[in-house]
Motif scaffolding. Structure first.
Motif, PDB file in Angstrom:
ATOM      1  N   PHE A 141      51.647  37.130  46.810  1.00  0.00           N
ATOM      2  CA  PHE A 141      50.956  38.102  46.024  1.00  0.00           C
ATOM      3  C   PHE A 141      49.660  37.524  45.364  1.00  0.00           C
ATOM      4  N   VAL A 142      49.873  36.653  44.841  1.00  0.00           N
ATOM      5  CA  VAL A 142      48.432  36.320  43.786  1.00  0.00           C
ATOM      6  C   VAL A 142      47.280  35.926  44.847  1.00  0.00           C
ATOM      7  N   PRO A 143      47.587  35.135  45.996  1.00  0.00           N
ATOM      8  CA  PRO A 143      46.358  34.815  46.724  1.00  0.00           C
ATOM      9  C   PRO A 143      45.749  36.147  47.359  1.00  0.00           C
ATOM     10  N   PHE A 144      46.723  37.297  47.786  1.00  0.00           N
ATOM     11  CA  PHE A 144      46.415  38.323  48.342  1.00  0.00           C
ATOM     12  C   PHE A 144      45.747  39.307  47.512  1.00  0.00           C
ATOM     13  N   ILE A 145      46.059  39.373  46.284  1.00  0.00           N
ATOM     14  CA  ILE A 145      45.490  40.279  45.200  1.00  0.00           C
ATOM     15  C   ILE A 145      44.109  39.608  44.712  1.00  0.00           C
ATOM     16  N   THR A 146      44.038  38.297  44.628  1.00  0.00           N
ATOM     17  CA  THR A 146      42.842  37.468  44.264  1.00  0.00           C
ATOM     18  C   THR A 146      41.668  37.753  45.408  1.00  0.00           C
ATOM     19  N   ASN A 147      41.982  37.737  46.572  1.00  0.00           N
ATOM     20  CA  ASN A 147      41.365  37.757  47.674  1.00  0.00           C
ATOM     21  C   ASN A 147      40.646  39.414  47.580  1.00  0.00           C
ATOM     22  N   ILE A 148      41.418  40.373  47.399  1.00  0.00           N
ATOM     23  CA  ILE A 148      41.137  41.631  47.131  1.00  0.00           C
ATOM     24  C   ILE A 148      39.978  41.609  46.323  1.00  0.00           C
ATOM     25  N   ALA A 149      40.317  41.125  45.033  1.00  0.00           N
ATOM     26  CA  ALA A 149      39.350  41.126  43.844  1.00  0.00           C
ATOM     27  C   ALA A 149      38.208  40.427  44.271  1.00  0.00           C
ATOM     28  N   GLU A 150      38.311  39.352  44.946  1.00  0.00           N
ATOM     29  CA  GLU A 150      36.948  38.827  45.347  1.00  0.00           C
ATOM     30  C   GLU A 150      36.107  39.542  46.177  1.00  0.00           C
ATOM     31  N   ASN A 151      36.756  40.130  47.254  1.00  0.00           N
ATOM     32  CA  ASN A 151      36.048  40.931  48.046  1.00  0.00           C
ATOM     33  C   ASN A 151      35.321  42.099  47.345  1.00  0.00           C
ATOM     34  N   ARG A 152      35.942  42.554  46.116  1.00  0.00           N
ATOM     35  CA  ARG A 152      35.457  43.751  45.775  1.00  0.00           C
ATOM     36  C   ARG A 152      34.141  43.403  44.561  1.00  0.00           C
ATOM     37  N   ASN A 153      34.119  42.057  44.643  1.00  0.00           N
ATOM     38  CA  ASN A 153      32.977  41.500  43.693  1.00  0.00           C
ATOM     39  C   ASN A 153      33.287  41.722  42.523  1.00  0.00           C
ATOM     40  N   LEU A 154      34.461  41.548  41.745  1.00  0.00           N
ATOM     41  CA  LEU A 154      34.853  41.569  40.518  1.00  0.00           C
ATOM     42  C   LEU A 154      34.557  40.452  39.660  1.00  0.00           C
TER      43      LEU A 154
END
Length: 87
Positions: free
Chosen positions: A8-21
């Motif tokens: 879950f951590v890499p998956f959620i982190t990847n989503i956050a990075e793709n949304r430019n957070l």
């Protein structure tokens, strides 16, 4: 117990990075990941302890010699011992 932290951590982190957070504060990535790992372990550890039985059995011939002698002194007809696996 480690599966949620590793998936879950890499998956959620990847989503956050793709949304430019993390564009404005790129160093916020590490505290974000650490918070997610702590959150996963907060729920995964008690859940796994509840799902998997903490007691285990073992044949008396498979344990150490001194423990076997002590167990047979207490109960000579014993063929199985029970122990707590712990975490």
């Amino acid at each position: 117990m480690a599966l949620p932290g590793f998936t879950f951590v890499p998956f959620i982190t990847n989503i956050a990075e793709n949304r430019n957070l993390f564009c404005r504060y790129p160093m916020a990535d590490l505290p974000f990941q650490m918070a997610l790992v702590c959150l996963c372990f907060t729920f995964a550890t008690p859940l796994c302890c509840a799902l998997f039985d903490q007691k285990a059995t073992m044949h008396i011939n498979d344990i150490e010699k001194n423990l076997k002698e002590e167990a047979l002194k207490i109960s000579p007809k014993t063929d199985t011992v029970y122990f707590n696996k712990g975490l």
